[in-house]
Design a protein around this motif. Sequence first.
Motif, PDB file in Angstrom:
ATOM      1  N   UNK A  93       1.509   7.220  10.949  1.00 58.54           N
ATOM      2  CA  UNK A  93       2.288   6.476   9.963  1.00 58.54           C
ATOM      3  C   UNK A  93       1.369   5.841   8.929  1.00 58.54           C
ATOM      4  N   UNK A  94       1.877   5.612   7.710  1.00 57.65           N
ATOM      5  CA  UNK A  94       1.061   4.939   6.694  1.00 57.65           C
ATOM      6  C   UNK A  94       0.774   3.494   7.075  1.00 57.65           C
ATOM      7  N   UNK A  95      -0.268   2.938   6.479  1.00 60.63           N
ATOM      8  CA  UNK A  95      -0.684   1.574   6.809  1.00 60.63           C
ATOM      9  C   UNK A  95       0.379   0.531   6.461  1.00 60.63           C
ATOM     10  N   UNK A  96       1.151   0.758   5.405  1.00 60.39           N
ATOM     11  CA  UNK A  96       2.157  -0.211   4.992  1.00 60.39           C
ATOM     12  C   UNK A  96       3.438  -0.131   5.816  1.00 60.39           C
ATOM     13  N   UNK A  97       3.542   0.837   6.713  1.00 59.00           N
ATOM     14  CA  UNK A  97       4.734   0.986   7.539  1.00 59.00           C
ATOM     15  C   UNK A  97       4.831  -0.182   8.513  1.00 59.00           C
ATOM     16  N   UNK A  98       5.998  -0.826   8.536  1.00 57.55           N
ATOM     17  CA  UNK A  98       6.215  -1.944   9.456  1.00 57.55           C
ATOM     18  C   UNK A  98       7.706  -2.140   9.662  1.00 57.55           C
ATOM     19  N   UNK A  99       8.049  -2.784  10.762  1.00 59.91           N
ATOM     20  CA  UNK A  99       9.446  -3.110  11.019  1.00 59.91           C
ATOM     21  C   UNK A  99       9.930  -4.113   9.979  1.00 59.91           C
TER      22      UNK A  99
END
Length: 154
Positions: A93-99
């Motif tokens: 997943x990309x680094x900016x991916x977050x819940x």
Amino acid sequence: MHPLRKQRLMIVVFIVVFSSLAVGLMAYALRENINLFYPPSKIASGDVPHNTRIRAGGCVKPGSVQRATDSLQIHFLITDGTADVKVNFNGILPDLFAEGEAAVINGIVTESGEINASEVLAKHDENYVPPEVAEAMKDKGEHQKTCEGLKYGV
């Protein structure tokens, strides 16, 4: 008909036929690469063609990210505030991916209404906040804006 007019007519006809052929070939070549964007509510309601490559977007539902311990397989839900859609992704997943943050998914919708993602892109808003400022805001009790509860595609 005068020979000069006949020659001009042939040139015009050639240009029209060649241009039509070029546009037709370009449309044929691009039809496999067109990704239409759908929000999760359209996918959940069944308004999306199955087994066709699409682009979907919404918020990653907090608490829905499940990672496999023995592979790169990841399952999570995206939402637009109206409906949730399960996404299956095998990769990094990309680094900016977050819940709680926005994401764009490229993939194929299965018959069961899930998305088998080939690519996951993390979206961010245009209001960049450096990490130090975000930490200071958190210390002061100001809550960071998330996309939870927002509706996309409306």
